[in-house]
Motif scaffolding. Structure first.
Motif, mmCIF file in Angstrom:
data_model
loop_
_atom_site.group_PDB
_atom_site.id
_atom_site.type_symbol
_atom_site.label_atom_id
_atom_site.label_comp_id
_atom_site.label_asym_id
_atom_site.label_seq_id
_atom_site.Cartn_x
_atom_site.Cartn_y
_atom_site.Cartn_z
ATOM 1 N N ASP A 18 9.424 -14.145 -35.655
ATOM 2 C CA ASP A 18 8.690 -13.287 -36.578
ATOM 3 C C ASP A 18 9.155 -11.839 -36.421
ATOM 4 O OD1 ASP A 18 6.915 -12.835 -38.646
ATOM 5 O OD2 ASP A 18 5.272 -12.342 -37.282
ATOM 6 N N ALA A 19 10.466 -11.665 -36.426
ATOM 7 C CA ALA A 19 11.080 -10.365 -36.171
ATOM 8 C C ALA A 19 11.701 -9.791 -37.438
ATOM 9 C CB ALA A 19 12.168 -10.513 -35.105
ATOM 10 N N ALA A 20 11.868 -8.484 -37.444
ATOM 11 C CA ALA A 20 12.634 -7.824 -38.500
ATOM 12 C C ALA A 20 14.112 -8.095 -38.238
ATOM 13 C CB ALA A 20 12.347 -6.328 -38.482
ATOM 14 N N LEU A 21 14.913 -8.015 -39.281
ATOM 15 C CA LEU A 21 16.342 -8.286 -39.170
ATOM 16 C C LEU A 21 17.127 -7.098 -39.705
ATOM 17 C CD1 LEU A 21 18.663 -10.355 -38.624
ATOM 18 C CD2 LEU A 21 18.338 -11.149 -40.976
ATOM 19 N N THR A 22 18.091 -6.640 -38.938
ATOM 20 C CA THR A 22 19.022 -5.612 -39.412
ATOM 21 C C THR A 22 20.398 -6.246 -39.500
ATOM 22 O OG1 THR A 22 17.811 -3.743 -38.476
ATOM 23 C CG2 THR A 22 20.152 -3.411 -38.902
ATOM 24 N N ILE A 23 20.969 -6.228 -40.695
ATOM 25 C CA ILE A 23 22.310 -6.745 -40.920
ATOM 26 C C ILE A 23 23.233 -5.536 -40.963
ATOM 27 C CG2 ILE A 23 23.812 -8.032 -42.471
ATOM 28 C CD1 ILE A 23 21.224 -9.501 -43.425
ATOM 29 N N LEU A 24 24.183 -5.515 -40.037
ATOM 30 C CA LEU A 24 25.045 -4.354 -39.830
ATOM 31 C C LEU A 24 26.496 -4.678 -40.175
ATOM 32 C CD1 LEU A 24 25.727 -1.555 -38.490
ATOM 33 C CD2 LEU A 24 25.879 -2.816 -36.324
ATOM 34 N N HIS A 25 27.097 -3.791 -40.948
ATOM 35 C CA HIS A 25 28.549 -3.859 -41.178
ATOM 36 C C HIS A 25 29.129 -2.532 -40.738
ATOM 37 C CE1 HIS A 25 32.478 -4.371 -42.905
ATOM 38 N NE2 HIS A 25 32.322 -3.220 -43.534
ATOM 39 N N VAL A 26 30.244 -2.584 -40.021
ATOM 40 C CA VAL A 26 30.926 -1.361 -39.600
ATOM 41 C C VAL A 26 32.161 -1.169 -40.475
ATOM 42 C CG1 VAL A 26 32.045 -0.134 -37.718
ATOM 43 C CG2 VAL A 26 30.072 -1.614 -37.237
ATOM 44 N N ASP A 27 32.148 -0.087 -41.217
ATOM 45 C CA ASP A 27 33.257 0.299 -42.081
ATOM 46 C C ASP A 27 34.185 1.185 -41.253
ATOM 47 O OD1 ASP A 27 34.163 -0.089 -44.638
ATOM 48 O OD2 ASP A 27 32.865 1.405 -45.563
ATOM 49 N N LEU A 28 35.378 0.720 -40.985
ATOM 50 C CA LEU A 28 36.295 1.480 -40.141
ATOM 51 C C LEU A 28 36.940 2.628 -40.918
ATOM 52 C CD1 LEU A 28 38.001 -1.436 -38.212
ATOM 53 C CD2 LEU A 28 36.224 0.115 -37.393
ATOM 54 N N TYR A 29 36.909 3.839 -40.339
ATOM 55 C CA TYR A 29 37.534 5.005 -40.969
ATOM 56 C C TYR A 29 38.973 4.700 -41.364
ATOM 57 C CZ TYR A 29 33.886 8.301 -39.447
ATOM 58 O OH TYR A 29 32.716 8.968 -39.257
ATOM 59 N N GLN A 30 39.720 4.084 -40.433
ATOM 60 C CA GLN A 30 41.146 3.887 -40.629
ATOM 61 C C GLN A 30 41.474 2.889 -41.732
ATOM 62 O OE1 GLN A 30 39.349 3.366 -37.849
ATOM 63 N NE2 GLN A 30 40.108 1.687 -36.621
ATOM 64 N N ASN A 31 40.518 2.088 -42.177
ATOM 65 C CA ASN A 31 40.786 1.128 -43.252
ATOM 66 C C ASN A 31 40.665 1.762 -44.634
ATOM 67 O OD1 ASN A 31 41.256 -0.819 -41.376
ATOM 68 N ND2 ASN A 31 39.367 -1.951 -41.730
ATOM 69 N N GLY A 32 39.967 2.889 -44.711
ATOM 70 C CA GLY A 32 39.849 3.609 -45.975
ATOM 71 C C GLY A 32 39.010 2.923 -47.034
ATOM 72 N N LYS A 33 38.261 1.893 -46.673
ATOM 73 C CA LYS A 33 37.406 1.200 -47.639
ATOM 74 C C LYS A 33 36.002 1.777 -47.570
ATOM 75 C CE LYS A 33 39.922 -3.123 -47.181
ATOM 76 N NZ LYS A 33 39.877 -4.484 -46.681
ATOM 77 N N LYS A 34 35.302 1.722 -48.661
ATOM 78 C CA LYS A 34 33.920 2.200 -48.709
ATOM 79 C C LYS A 34 33.009 1.047 -49.126
ATOM 80 C CE LYS A 34 33.958 6.600 -47.781
ATOM 81 N NZ LYS A 34 33.412 7.059 -46.541
#
Length: 136
Positions: free
Chosen positions: A31-47
């Motif tokens: 019965d917990a909250a969920l945080t879904i995390l994505h790390v966007d790498l600076y060096q990949n240049g994607k947003k």
């Protein structure tokens, strides 16, 4: 309320979907909250945006209650994950086995103890659940 954090790739890989599936299950069981995390790498240049991440997750798993979508930008995925876990005071982190291996290598550089679960319990007071990759 407790919090489960799960780092994932975008677009969702097969391994990320499997890890996310386990994290959703853990969050429901506790019965917990969920945080879904994505790390966007600076060096990949994607947003990648939170909207992109949420749309990808919901197209696979449907609408998830009590879920927060986070996109962090950084140079190292591992550091960004640790920053998020610490900032949110997470109770549980669900990571894929490939990510666990990367974190072990990172810890070996900084400590004499490559045990991620023990390190996070000691420094961040959280449980780590590692999801094995599906065998083909």
């Amino acid at each position: 309320m407790s919090l489960v954090v799960v780092p994932v790739r975008y677009p969702l890989s097969k391994h990320s979907r499997r890890t996310l599936e386990q994290a959703i299950e853990v969050a429901r069981e506790r019965d917990a909250a969920l945080t879904i995390l994505h790390v966007d790498l600076y060096q990949n240049g994607k947003k990648v945006t939170r909207i992109d991440l949420k749309a990808a997750v919901e197209s696979t798993f449907g609408r998830l209650e009590n879920t927060r979508y986070v996109v962090r930008t950084g140079f190292l995925v591992e550091e960004s994950i640790l920053d998020e876990v610490a900032a949110e005071d997470a109770d549980v982190v669900v990571i894929g086995s490939k990510q666990a291996s990367r974190l072990r290598r990172l810890f070996q550089r900084f400590t004499d103890n490559p045990n991620i679960d023990q390190y996070l319990r000691t420094h961040l007071d959280c449980e780590v659940i590692t999801v094995e990759s599906a065998r083909a």
